[in-house]
Design an enzyme around this catalytic site. Structure first.
Site, PDB file in Angstrom:
ATOM      1  N   GLU A  60       0.827  -1.367   0.100  1.00  0.00           N
ATOM      2  CA  GLU A  60       0.068   0.077   0.001  1.00  0.00           C
ATOM      3  C   GLU A  60       0.810   1.203   0.064  1.00  0.00           C
ATOM      4  O   GLU A  60       0.488   2.238   0.537  1.00  0.00           O
ATOM      5  CB  GLU A  60      -1.129  -0.134   1.058  1.00  0.00           C
ATOM      6  N   TYR A  98      -6.792   4.006  -8.579  1.00  0.00           N
ATOM      7  CA  TYR A  98      -6.242   3.705  -7.341  1.00  0.00           C
ATOM      8  C   TYR A  98      -5.053   2.723  -7.612  1.00  0.00           C
ATOM      9  O   TYR A  98      -5.247   1.713  -8.109  1.00  0.00           O
ATOM     10  CB  TYR A  98      -7.370   2.723  -6.147  1.00  0.00           C
ATOM     11  N   GLU A 100      -1.035   1.230  -6.300  1.00  0.00           N
ATOM     12  CA  GLU A 100       0.069   0.823  -5.173  1.00  0.00           C
ATOM     13  C   GLU A 100       1.371   0.345  -5.842  1.00  0.00           C
ATOM     14  O   GLU A 100       1.285   0.033  -6.818  1.00  0.00           O
ATOM     15  CB  GLU A 100      -0.665  -0.084  -3.956  1.00  0.00           C
ATOM     16  N   HIS A 155      -0.460  -8.308  -2.374  1.00  0.00           N
ATOM     17  CA  HIS A 155      -1.723  -7.705  -1.776  1.00  0.00           C
ATOM     18  C   HIS A 155      -2.866  -7.695  -2.626  1.00  0.00           C
ATOM     19  O   HIS A 155      -3.107  -7.104  -3.579  1.00  0.00           O
ATOM     20  CB  HIS A 155      -1.265  -6.212  -1.596  1.00  0.00           C
ATOM     21  N   ASP A 189      -0.307  -9.150   2.457  1.00  0.00           N
ATOM     22  CA  ASP A 189      -1.768  -9.231   2.712  1.00  0.00           C
ATOM     23  C   ASP A 189      -2.584  -9.879   1.863  1.00  0.00           C
ATOM     24  O   ASP A 189      -2.939  -9.209   0.847  1.00  0.00           O
ATOM     25  CB  ASP A 189      -2.078  -7.707   2.881  1.00  0.00           C
ATOM     26  N   ASP A 234      -2.607 -11.425   6.620  1.00  0.00           N
ATOM     27  CA  ASP A 234      -1.281 -11.461   6.139  1.00  0.00           C
ATOM     28  C   ASP A 234      -0.571 -12.774   6.343  1.00  0.00           C
ATOM     29  O   ASP A 234      -0.777 -13.486   7.457  1.00  0.00           O
ATOM     30  CB  ASP A 234      -0.648 -10.381   7.095  1.00  0.00           C
ATOM     31  N   HIS A 274      -2.691  -3.139  10.257  1.00  0.00           N
ATOM     32  CA  HIS A 274      -2.112  -4.332   9.989  1.00  0.00           C
ATOM     33  C   HIS A 274      -1.068  -4.473  10.950  1.00  0.00           C
ATOM     34  O   HIS A 274      -0.059  -3.389  11.121  1.00  0.00           O
ATOM     35  CB  HIS A 274      -1.675  -4.702   8.731  1.00  0.00           C
TER      36      HIS A 274
END
Length: 318
Positions: A60, A98, A100, A155, A189, A234, A274
């Site tokens: 992220e 969006y 990452e 992720h 994750d 995770d 997390h």
């Protein structure tokens, strides 16, 4: 039988030099970017978390202007006192606006990047399964028996967690075919619990049922900061008999950084929702010629040292 003496201890440490285990971590830093780096308390906590790790997968990471990660590296090296921390990053990944990055932060005196590539599944021959395809990095770990280790980050998109975790099996097979490494570690994750992966779905997930893979972070481990959640989102999954043998017993866990660093839940949630997950690999001591000395697991060294120390204590009372 005589109790061990000072010469015994000296000989033991000469034969079995202690080298610190290599700690590998994965941390969803929850929208990490310039805003978090600008807040001193949050930045300091992230630095404390990362300096514990020899390699850490950050997830992220949202650093559109490319400023947050360089600032983080500068702070890590300032705190350490030398230019030891380095990083390798994917491009921004995501289907829409969006996006990452996967960023591996590592100690250059403990790990060396030897290769990397971006896995792609958005071509005609394969369906577009992953929202954020793994950025796969191959490391050389000179102080471990597992010299050649490939890290596969993921992720998952929560709503597609089952599909993406299953598709990691294809990534795993592709890595084996491409590099034939002795050790592979899939980590990140995975959103692998609670509302996103029901227990009844596990038998359908190839990555879970593949017998050559070991899931080090179990379903019972809570990797979430909030007190009212208990989810094993995770995970760390490993392949390779040699790699499995070199895992430090009991080292695979979620790192409860709020408890360790004395943070309230509210303070911790400003950093992330997390916990990082981590595992340690046994190390060997390198001689001057670059050859490995006798490999002795850290846990065994500690037990033997305690035993020898007890012998010395007993001898002092005789």
């Amino acid at each position: 039988m005589r109790a061990p003496g000072i010469l015994d201890l000296a000989l033991f440490w000469f034969i079995c030099p202690l080298a610190a285990p290599v700690r590998i971590c994965a941390f969803n830093a929850q929208r990490f970017g310039e805003t978090k780096m600008a807040k001193i308390t949050i930045r300091n906590t992230i630095v404390q978390i990362l300096t514990r790790c020899d390699i850490c997968l950050l997830q992220e990471v949202q650093d559109a202007r490319g400023r947050a990660i360089p600032a983080l590296m500068k702070e890590l090296n300032r705190v350490h006192g030398s230019e030891v921390f380095a990083h390798i990053s994917s491009a921004a990944l995501g289907r829409k606006s969006y996006q990452e990055k996967y960023v591996f932060v590592y100690r250059s005196d403990r790990a060396e990047v030897t290769d990397s590539y971006q896995y792609e599944d958005n071509h005609p021959e394969k369906p577009d399964v992953f929202a954020r395809e793994p950025f796969i990095v191959r490391f050389h770990l000179p102080t471990t028996a597992v010299k050649d280790l490939v890290l596969v980050p993921q992720h998952t998109s929560p709503q597609d967690a089952v599909k993406e975790i299953d598709a990691l099996y294809d990534v795993f097979q592709a890595v084996k075919e491409r590099w034939k490494p002795k050790g592979i570690m899939l980590l990140g994750d995975f959103n692998a619990d609670c509302d996103y992966v029901a227990k009844k779905r596990w038998p359908q997930i190839r990555l879970r049922v593949e017998p050559s893979l070991t899931w080090l972070i179990g379903d019972e481990v809570d990797t979430t900061v909030r007190a009212n959640t208990n989810c094993a989102y995770d995970r760390i999954v490993i392949y390779g008999e040699k790699l499995a043998r070199e895992i430090v017993l009991g080292s695979a866990r979620a790192y409860d950084f709020p408890q360790s660093l004395g943070l309230s839940e509210a303070e911790a949630l400003e950093v992330s929702d997390h916990y990082p997950v981590e595992v340690q690999l046994n190390s060997v001591q390198l001689g001057k010629n670059g050859q490995n000395h006798l490999l002795v697991p850290t846990t065994l060294i500690l037990l033997l040292t305690a035993s020898l120390g007890l012998g010395l204590l007993t001898q002092s009372f005789l």
